[in-house]
Design an enzyme around this catalytic site. Structure first.
Site, short mmCIF file in Angstrom:
data_model
loop_
_atom_site.label_atom_id
_atom_site.label_comp_id
_atom_site.label_asym_id
_atom_site.label_seq_id
_atom_site.Cartn_x
_atom_site.Cartn_y
_atom_site.Cartn_z
N ASN A 1 10.10 4.67 1.90
CA ASN A 1 9.11 5.63 2.41
C ASN A 1 8.79 5.46 3.89
OD1 ASN A 1 7.57 3.36 2.13
ND2 ASN A 1 5.91 4.34 1.00
N HIS B 1 4.80 2.06 7.20
CA HIS B 1 3.57 1.45 6.70
C HIS B 1 2.46 1.65 7.73
CE1 HIS B 1 0.68 -1.59 5.31
NE2 HIS B 1 0.56 -1.90 6.59
N TYR C 1 2.34 -8.04 1.68
CA TYR C 1 2.14 -7.26 0.45
C TYR C 1 1.39 -8.06 -0.63
CZ TYR C 1 4.98 -3.39 2.19
OH TYR C 1 5.45 -2.31 2.91
N LYS D 1 9.82 1.03 8.86
CA LYS D 1 10.50 0.23 7.84
C LYS D 1 12.03 0.26 8.00
CE LYS D 1 6.80 0.57 4.36
NZ LYS D 1 6.45 1.00 2.98
P1 IDP Z 1 0.88 2.70 1.10
O1 IDP Z 1 2.07 2.12 1.83
O2 IDP Z 1 0.87 4.20 1.17
O3 IDP Z 1 -0.45 2.08 1.50
P2 IDP Z 1 0.72 1.13 -1.36
O4 IDP Z 1 0.25 1.68 -2.68
O5 IDP Z 1 -0.19 0.20 -0.62
O6 IDP Z 1 1.10 2.39 -0.46
O7 IDP Z 1 2.11 0.42 -1.64
C1 IDP Z 1 2.71 -0.38 -0.65
C2 IDP Z 1 4.20 -0.08 -0.59
O8 IDP Z 1 4.83 -0.48 -1.80
C3 IDP Z 1 4.56 1.41 -0.47
O9 IDP Z 1 4.51 1.89 0.87
C4 IDP Z 1 5.97 1.43 -1.00
O10 IDP Z 1 6.90 0.92 -0.03
C5 IDP Z 1 5.87 0.43 -2.13
N1 IDP Z 1 5.53 1.08 -3.40
C6 IDP Z 1 4.30 1.42 -3.85
N2 IDP Z 1 4.34 2.00 -5.05
C7 IDP Z 1 5.65 2.00 -5.40
C8 IDP Z 1 6.35 2.46 -6.55
O11 IDP Z 1 5.78 2.99 -7.51
N3 IDP Z 1 7.71 2.30 -6.54
C9 IDP Z 1 8.39 1.73 -5.50
N4 IDP Z 1 7.75 1.28 -4.40
C10 IDP Z 1 6.41 1.42 -4.34
MG MG Z 2 -1.20 0.15 1.21
#
Ligand code: IDP
Ligand code: MG
Length: 151
Positions: A114, A117, A51, A11
């Protein structure tokens, strides 16, 4: 043995912080094969499709903005049980909760930054690979260590 492909994005924050190599090198050392890789400035259209399952959630818009904010590196990784293995190597979504030793646990601090992905299942991997890559961008080859990696 189940050979499968997964889709990974290094990312914008990881690209900006200069840890592309650190992340890719973890996959290489694990013996996971890179079969496609490119740097890309992500369009809003692609980000919204990628997304799409999160549309309507409070973090959807910030996440689209995050992923389009600076170039990313997109990869397809291939190997034995690769989808689950890569998810385990990434760690939990929130870097605060991700174990040390995982990519998010070692390099991240905030859920909205984070690092990485990775596809969360076989259907998602197929959808994401088809969304991000053309067939001709995917290379077929054997790594010379393959016979020594798998029993
Ligand atoms: P993942 O990437 O671990 O599969 P997902 O729940 O699919 O997690 O969420 C997709 C992406 O959306 C996350 O990697 C993160 O970048 C963002 N995200 C998810 N939940 C939050 C949140 O509560 N606050 C801010 N960003 C979030
Ligand atoms: Mg996901």
């Amino acid at each position: 043995m189940q050979k499968e492909r997964t889709f990974v994005i290094i990312k914008p924050d990881a690209v900006q912080r200069g840890i592309i190599g650190e992340i890719i090198s973890r996959f290489e050392r694990k013996g996971i094969k890179i079969v496609a890789m490119k740097m890309e400035s992500v369009s809003r259209e692609l980000a919204e499709k990628h997304y799409g399952v999160h549309k309507g959630k409070p973090f959807f818009e910030p996440t689209v903005e995050y992923i389009t904010s600076s170039p990313v590196v997109a990869l397809i990784l291939e190997g034995n049980n690769t989808i689950e293995m890569v998810r385990n190597m990434m760690g939990k979504t929130d870097p605060q909760k991700a174990e040390l030793g995982t990519i998010r646990g070692d390099f991240g601090q905030f859920i909205g930054r984070n690092i990485i992905h990775g596809s969360d299942g076989a259907d998602t991997a197929k959808f994401e690979i088809d969304l991000w890559f053309k067939q001709e961008e995917i290379s077929k080859y054997c790594r010379i260590d393959e016979d020594w990696l798998i029993e």
